[in-house]
Design an enzyme around this catalytic site. Structure first.
Site, PDB file in Angstrom:
ATOM      1  N   ASP A  62       0.874  -1.178   0.000  1.00 10.91           N
ATOM      2  CA  ASP A  62       0.000   0.000   0.000  1.00 10.91           C
ATOM      3  C   ASP A  62       0.908   1.224   0.000  1.00 10.91           C
ATOM      4  OD1 ASP A  62      -2.702  -1.003   0.087  1.00 10.91           O
ATOM      5  OD2 ASP A  62      -2.305  -1.687   2.116  1.00 10.91           O
ATOM      6  N   ARG A  70       4.462   3.341   2.544  1.00  9.07           N
ATOM      7  CA  ARG A  70       5.202   2.398   3.397  1.00  9.07           C
ATOM      8  C   ARG A  70       6.701   2.637   3.395  1.00  9.07           C
ATOM      9  NH1 ARG A  70       0.657   1.621   5.920  1.00  9.07           N
ATOM     10  NH2 ARG A  70      -0.730   0.037   5.032  1.00  9.07           N
ATOM     11  N   ARG A 134      -7.098  10.415   2.076  1.00  8.55           N
ATOM     12  CA  ARG A 134      -6.745   9.352   1.124  1.00  8.55           C
ATOM     13  C   ARG A 134      -7.639   9.438  -0.116  1.00  8.55           C
ATOM     14  NH1 ARG A 134      -7.198   3.831   4.204  1.00  8.55           N
ATOM     15  NH2 ARG A 134      -6.375   3.028   2.222  1.00  8.55           N
ATOM     16  N   LYS A 164     -10.282   0.807  -4.882  1.00 21.16           N
ATOM     17  CA  LYS A 164     -10.752   0.413  -3.556  1.00 21.16           C
ATOM     18  C   LYS A 164     -11.452   1.595  -2.893  1.00 21.16           C
ATOM     19  CE  LYS A 164      -6.302   1.298  -1.259  1.00 21.16           C
ATOM     20  NZ  LYS A 164      -5.118   0.697  -0.626  1.00 21.16           N
ATOM     21  N   HIS A 165     -12.417   1.342  -2.009  1.00 25.49           N
ATOM     22  CA  HIS A 165     -12.893   0.080  -1.415  1.00 25.49           C
ATOM     23  C   HIS A 165     -14.358  -0.067  -1.815  1.00 25.49           C
ATOM     24  CE1 HIS A 165      -9.685   1.735   1.183  1.00 25.49           C
ATOM     25  NE2 HIS A 165      -9.322   0.492   1.374  1.00 25.49           N
ATOM     26  N   HIS A 177     -10.701  -1.299  10.177  1.00 20.20           N
ATOM     27  CA  HIS A 177      -9.553  -1.974  10.774  1.00 20.20           C
ATOM     28  C   HIS A 177      -9.859  -2.370  12.227  1.00 20.20           C
ATOM     29  CE1 HIS A 177      -7.571   0.162   7.439  1.00 20.20           C
ATOM     30  NE2 HIS A 177      -6.669  -0.801   7.489  1.00 20.20           N
ATOM     31  N   ASP A 249      -9.859  -7.134   1.005  1.00 14.53           N
ATOM     32  CA  ASP A 249      -9.085  -6.366   1.967  1.00 14.53           C
ATOM     33  C   ASP A 249      -8.593  -7.356   3.021  1.00 14.53           C
ATOM     34  OD1 ASP A 249      -7.886  -4.207   3.183  1.00 14.53           O
ATOM     35  OD2 ASP A 249      -9.694  -2.973   3.255  1.00 14.53           O
TER      36      ASP A 249
END
Length: 338
Positions: A62, A70, A134, A164-165, A177, A249
């Site tokens: 990601d 990342r 995002r 996504k999503h 999450h 996911d």
């Protein structure tokens, strides 16, 4: 069929990881910040993964920009998608920045032999705690336009796209999450608003893969989208005509927990229509999937192959690539203006 995308613990593979990467159910690996120290180390880790997998394997991450990037040191700082239109003088400038950001992102990952960043985010910025910047915009038309330009940048470098999503995470506040978000709106409201970027980009044949949300849309189905035949079969495949890869996911997220243990989650996601399953951040649970999952002989190798990077498009080294240099400079100038 090999449906599982796993993670690894650190900068190098452990002996256990070297062994399970060759498991016949493993299709790929997803990398995280904990896997990155420097570019040379990252390239060596990727090389190890490909060696011990003993087959073609998707290596993913990601790496959207903003707070979801990342790898930092040695990589270009990517602006958040939401900052592009918010801090541009015109839509034309925002579109150029979206394409540049995607090209730089994709080319720097491909230079490290990483196939795929799970992008772009097609959620419309609303009340969600986890989406926010995002998302490209609060406006569905702008999301479609900017995402289209972003995908062009990815494909210019040789990277496939993952929207996504699905069908949209921006209109529920809870973070899947750590919670199970429930969206109580009608199908018509969801279709007319959140689903429009997905619908338009599918129609334009721009999406290679789609990642469904771990959100329950209670007026449509009692199951989270990623475990729902209604959403993945009836709506995504039949109504919208999507023929690409469906990638779950992370099934370790709380939004997937009420489906059962990890093995049950993997089974239900595949039954609903997912081609690939992300199983991250819980090694014992991932091992339980590899040990217990029975899949049909249905082959998904073509879908897996469709997500490999096209390495013929990118001229290396990047330091001699004028397109990368120009696009990177555009991003650096934009970052300085924020």
């Amino acid at each position: 069929m090999r449906p599982i995308i796993l993670d690894v613990e650190g900068y190098q593979l452990t002996a256990t990881e070297q062994e399970y990467l060759a498991h016949p159910l493993v299709a790929g690996v997803i990398l995280f910040t904990r896997n990155y120290d420097n570019i040379l180390q990252l390239k060596e880790l990727v090389q190890q993964i490909r060696l011990y997998a003993k087959k073609d394997i998707i290596i993913s991450v990601d790496h959207e920009g903003g707070r979801v990037q990342r790898f930092r040191e040695g990589f270009t700082e990517l602006p958040s998608c939401g900052s592009l239109v918010a801090h541009s003088s015109s839509m034309q400038e925002a579109l150029a920045l979206a394409k540049a950001s995607a090209f730089v992102m994709a080319s720097e990952l491909l230079a490290c032999d990483i196939d795929l960043s799970f992008a772009p985010v097609l959620d419309i910025n609303g009340i969600s705690d986890v989406i926010k910047e995002r998302s490209f915009s609060e406006d569905k038309a702008q999301v479609s336009q900017l995402a289209s330009a972003y995908i062009e940048g990815m494909k210019q470098a040789g990277m496939s796209s993952t929207g996504k999503h699905f069908p949209g995470h921006g209109s529920v506040k809870a973070d899947s999450h750590i919670a199970l978000p429930v969206d109580n709106r009608s199908f018509e409201q969801i279709f007319d608003h959140d689903m429009q970027p997905f619908s338009e980009l599918i129609k334009a044949n721009k999406l290679d893969a789609i990642m469904p949300s771990h959100v329950v849309y209670s007026q449509c189905d009692s199951l989270p989208c990623g475990f729902s035949e209604y959403w993945l079969q009836k709506i995504l495949k039949q109504q919208l005509g999507f023929t690409g890869a469906i990638i779950s996911d992370d099934i370790s997220m709380h939004g997937a927990s009420f489906v059962g243990n990890h093995l049950s989650r993997a089974k239900e996601a595949i039954h609903a229509g997912c081609d690939l399953i992300l199983a991250c951040n819980d090694t014992p649970a991932a091992m339980s999937i590899l040990e217990g999952l029975q899949v049909s002989n249905k082959c998904n190798e073509d879908l897996i192959s469709s997500l490999f990077a096209d390495k013929s498009k990118l001229s290396l080294p990047l330091q001699a690539n004028k397109v990368w240099i120009d696009n990177r400079r555009l991003l650096l100038d934009f970052n300085e203006s924020l």
